[in-house]
Each structure stands twice: as C-alpha cells, then as structure tokens.
Design an enzyme around this catalytic site. Structure first.
Site, PDB file in Angstrom:
ATOM      1  N   SER A   1       0.838  -1.202   0.000  1.00 50.69           N
ATOM      2  CA  SER A   1       0.000   0.000   0.000  1.00 50.69           C
ATOM      3  C   SER A   1       0.874   1.253   0.000  1.00 50.69           C
ATOM      4  CB  SER A   1      -0.895   0.002   1.247  1.00 50.69           C
ATOM      5  OG  SER A   1      -1.649   1.199   1.303  1.00 50.69           O
TER       6      SER A   1
ATOM      7  N   HIS B   1      -0.171  -1.351  -4.451  1.00 45.50           N
ATOM      8  CA  HIS B   1      -1.562  -0.967  -4.163  1.00 45.50           C
ATOM      9  C   HIS B   1      -1.631   0.547  -4.043  1.00 45.50           C
ATOM     10  CE1 HIS B   1      -5.595  -1.883  -2.505  1.00 45.50           C
ATOM     11  NE2 HIS B   1      -5.409  -0.831  -1.767  1.00 45.50           N
TER      12      HIS B   1
ATOM     13  N   ASP C   1      -4.060   3.650  -3.457  1.00 48.57           N
ATOM     14  CA  ASP C   1      -5.379   4.077  -2.971  1.00 48.57           C
ATOM     15  C   ASP C   1      -5.708   5.464  -3.496  1.00 48.57           C
ATOM     16  OD1 ASP C   1      -4.449   2.433  -0.036  1.00 48.57           O
ATOM     17  OD2 ASP C   1      -6.170   1.881  -1.244  1.00 48.57           O
TER      18      ASP C   1
ATOM     19  N   HIS D   1      -6.910   0.980  -6.222  1.00 52.57           N
ATOM     20  CA  HIS D   1      -8.121   0.851  -5.392  1.00 52.57           C
ATOM     21  C   HIS D   1      -8.819   2.198  -5.378  1.00 52.57           C
ATOM     22  CE1 HIS D   1      -9.751   0.061  -1.016  1.00 52.57           C
ATOM     23  NE2 HIS D   1     -10.716   0.137  -1.923  1.00 52.57           N
TER      24      HIS D   1
ATOM     25  N   GLY E   1     -10.459   4.205   3.979  1.00 51.33           N
ATOM     26  CA  GLY E   1     -10.182   5.634   4.041  1.00 51.33           C
ATOM     27  C   GLY E   1      -8.917   6.000   4.771  1.00 51.33           C
ATOM     28  N   PHE E   2      -8.498   5.151   5.696  1.00 51.06           N
ATOM     29  CA  PHE E   2      -7.322   5.528   6.485  1.00 51.06           C
ATOM     30  C   PHE E   2      -6.433   4.310   6.735  1.00 51.06           C
ATOM     31  CE2 PHE E   2      -8.951   9.679   7.390  1.00 51.06           C
ATOM     32  CZ  PHE E   2     -10.329   9.514   7.420  1.00 51.06           C
TER      33      PHE E   2
ATOM     34  N   GLY F   1      -3.731   2.452   9.369  1.00 53.17           N
ATOM     35  CA  GLY F   1      -3.601   2.382  10.811  1.00 53.17           C
ATOM     36  C   GLY F   1      -4.858   2.051  11.573  1.00 53.17           C
TER      37      GLY F   1
ATOM     38  N   ASP G   1      -7.811  -5.996   2.571  1.00 53.07           N
ATOM     39  CA  ASP G   1      -7.221  -4.669   2.649  1.00 53.07           C
ATOM     40  C   ASP G   1      -7.669  -3.976   3.939  1.00 53.07           C
ATOM     41  OD1 ASP G   1      -7.489  -1.722   0.448  1.00 53.07           O
ATOM     42  OD2 ASP G   1      -6.317  -2.112   2.260  1.00 53.07           O
ATOM     43  N   GLY G   2      -6.665  -3.768   4.832  1.00 48.18           N
ATOM     44  CA  GLY G   2      -6.981  -3.047   6.065  1.00 48.18           C
ATOM     45  C   GLY G   2      -6.499  -3.804   7.281  1.00 48.18           C
TER      46      GLY G   2
ATOM     47  N   GLY H   1       0.329  -2.586   4.649  1.00 53.90           N
ATOM     48  CA  GLY H   1       0.609  -1.163   4.904  1.00 53.90           C
ATOM     49  C   GLY H   1       1.369  -0.979   6.200  1.00 53.90           C
TER      50      GLY H   1
HETATM   51  C1  DX5 Z   1      -7.324   1.371   3.818  1.00 49.51           C
HETATM   52  C2  DX5 Z   1      -6.195   1.390   2.830  1.00 49.51           C
HETATM   53  C3  DX5 Z   1      -5.060   0.410   2.984  1.00 49.51           C
HETATM   54  C4  DX5 Z   1      -4.579  -0.075   4.271  1.00 49.51           C
HETATM   55  C5  DX5 Z   1      -3.257   0.439   4.773  1.00 49.51           C
HETATM   56  O1  DX5 Z   1      -8.315   2.232   3.356  1.00 49.51           O
HETATM   57  O2  DX5 Z   1      -6.790   1.069   1.591  1.00 49.51           O
HETATM   58  O3  DX5 Z   1      -4.041   0.798   2.152  1.00 49.51           O
HETATM   59  O4  DX5 Z   1      -5.463   0.077   5.300  1.00 49.51           O
HETATM   60  O5  DX5 Z   1      -2.662  -0.541   5.581  1.00 49.51           O
HETATM   61  P1  DX5 Z   1      -2.807  -0.608   7.193  1.00 49.51           P
HETATM   62  O6  DX5 Z   1      -4.253  -0.790   7.476  1.00 49.51           O
HETATM   63  O7  DX5 Z   1      -1.949  -1.784   7.587  1.00 49.51           O
HETATM   64  O8  DX5 Z   1      -2.267   0.694   7.746  1.00 49.51           O
HETATM   65 ZN    ZN Z   2      -6.786   0.042  -0.482  1.00 47.30          ZN
END
Ligand code: DX5
Ligand code: ZN
Length: 220
Positions: A8, A33, A35, A66, A142-143, A145, A176-177, A198
């Site tokens: 990501s 990936h 976003d 995405h 959307g975010f 973390g 994803d997430g 991510g």
């Molecule tokens: C969520 C994002 C992701 C992802 C990031 O909207 O699409 O790219 O959450 O990774 P994490 O969740 O591990 O920070």
């Molecule tokens: Zn994503």
C-alpha cells in the site's frame, strides 16, 4: 493460486517514493496498491491519477489501483493501466457498477470489485462474469492504521465459499486493512490470496521492506 503481496503506497515514504518502489521490487512484492480517495466516498484524499501514471512509468511491478471515489467510471481513462494491472472499484460507489466493470475490461486491465464491511458477499452474485478479483475490505476504507473489523474472518470465509459455490474458484480474494502478520495468517486460512500490506506489517520502523515482506510470506 499462489499468495500475493500488494504494498500500500499510501503508507510508503512519500518523500522518497521512487526509492521505496525500488526497495519493494527488491523485496519481491507482487503488486503496488495505490489508494485513490475523493474525500466524498471516504473522508480522506490521498494519491491521484498523475501519480499512478508516474509510478507506472518507473516500474514493471503490476499496479493494484483501489478507487474509493464516487462514480469511478468518470476516471477510468485517466490511468495508463495494462492487462497485468487491477483496477478495483467499490460496488457501493456507482449506481451501474456492472457497466463500470465492463468499461474497465474494455480498457484492457483486470477488474476488482471491492465491498465494504457491511456489504454482503451476495452483491457479487450476478456480476462474477465481470470480476477478476474480489476485494473484501477488512476495515471501513479511508485511512491507514485502523483496526480490522470484528466479522472480517467470517466474511472472508463466506466470500470464498460463496465464490466457489458459484463456480468461481478462479476469482481470488484480496484483503485490505490492518493486514498484520497475525491477521494475514488467519485470513489466509479463510481463503484470502492477495494481501494489501501497509503500516500493520510492511512499512515498519526498524525493519527493511525485504525483512517485513519475507516475514509476512512465512505465515501464509
Ligand atoms: C485502507 C487502505 C489500505 C490499508 C493500509 O483504506 O486502503 O491501504 O489500510 O494498511 P494498514 O491498514 O496496515 O495501515
Ligand atoms: Zn486500499
């Protein structure tokens, strides 16, 4: 299908993105990936189409775009994607999502249909002819973390079972997430095959991207 890692980029070092892309190549990452958010479909704005095209021009790693935007059909032709790239759109983001998926196919890249935590897996039932990959969101998008939602494992298992019963075992599930090593191992056992990595497992202080990617692969 083998288990694939999709890094990501919104979580990468945005001040040194080309360096990060080269390190991700060296780490054996399968997809980048990217976003795209419009501040409406999700309450955030991140990476844009010019960046997608710039990244496409500097690497041979396939892209996994995405789109978390309303009416994504408006933007499909803004990106230089090819047959190896995924373009994922949310079924919740367009009135006529079948038409959008068809447009993506006509563009020559692979389609992904993304579903938010509350969206039933049955939403894919009549669209499987237009879907090359099912993106099951494990957080509300959307975010970075965030924490995985409580029903994620059950939903991925249900999605895999549903697609197999539809005769679509060829359609891989991407998650994803909050895909940490622990969550990745569990979701792999539930049937996930593509993992968006991510801040939870790849972009970690004190670890190289190669170390983090290798450790993640070991649990799949
Ligand atoms: C969520 C994002 C992701 C992802 C990031 O909207 O699409 O790219 O959450 O990774 P994490 O969740 O591990 O920070
Ligand atoms: Zn994503």
């Amino acid at each position: 299908m083998s288990k694939l890692l999709s890094a990501s980029l919104m979580c990468a070092d945005l001040m040194n993105l080309e360096k990060s892309v080269n390190e991700l190549k060296n780490a054996g990452i399968d997809y980048l990936h990217i976003d795209i958010m419009d501040g409406c479909f999700v309450p955030n704005i991140t990476l844009g189409f010019d960046l997608v095209n710039s990244i496409k021009s500097i690497t041979d790693i396939s892209l996994d775009v995405h789109m978390m935007v309303n009416e994504p059909s408006r933007f499909i032709d803004r990106m230089n994607l090819d047959k190896n790239d995924y373009l994922c759109v949310h079924c919740e983001s367009e009135v006529h999502i079948q038409r959008t998926l068809s447009q993506i196919r006509e563009k020559g890249c692979k389609t992904g249909m993304a579903i938010n935590p509350q969206t039933p897996v049955e939403s894919m039932k009549y669209l499987t002819d237009y879907i090359d990959m099912a993106l099951v969101m494990t957080v509300s998008p959307g975010f970075a973390g965030q924490k995985i939602f409580a029903g994620a494992e059950r939903k991925v298992s249900d999605a895999r079972k549903f697609l197999d019963e539809c005769g679509c075992s060829h359609i891989p599930i991407e998650v994803d997430g909050n895909i940490s090593v622990e969550n990745g191992a569990k979701l792999s056992r539930c049937g996930a095959e593509i993992f968006v990595l991510g801040t939870s497992s790849l972009f970690l202080k004190g670890k190289t991207l190669k170390q983090a990617a290798t450790e993640f692969r070991e649990v799949l």
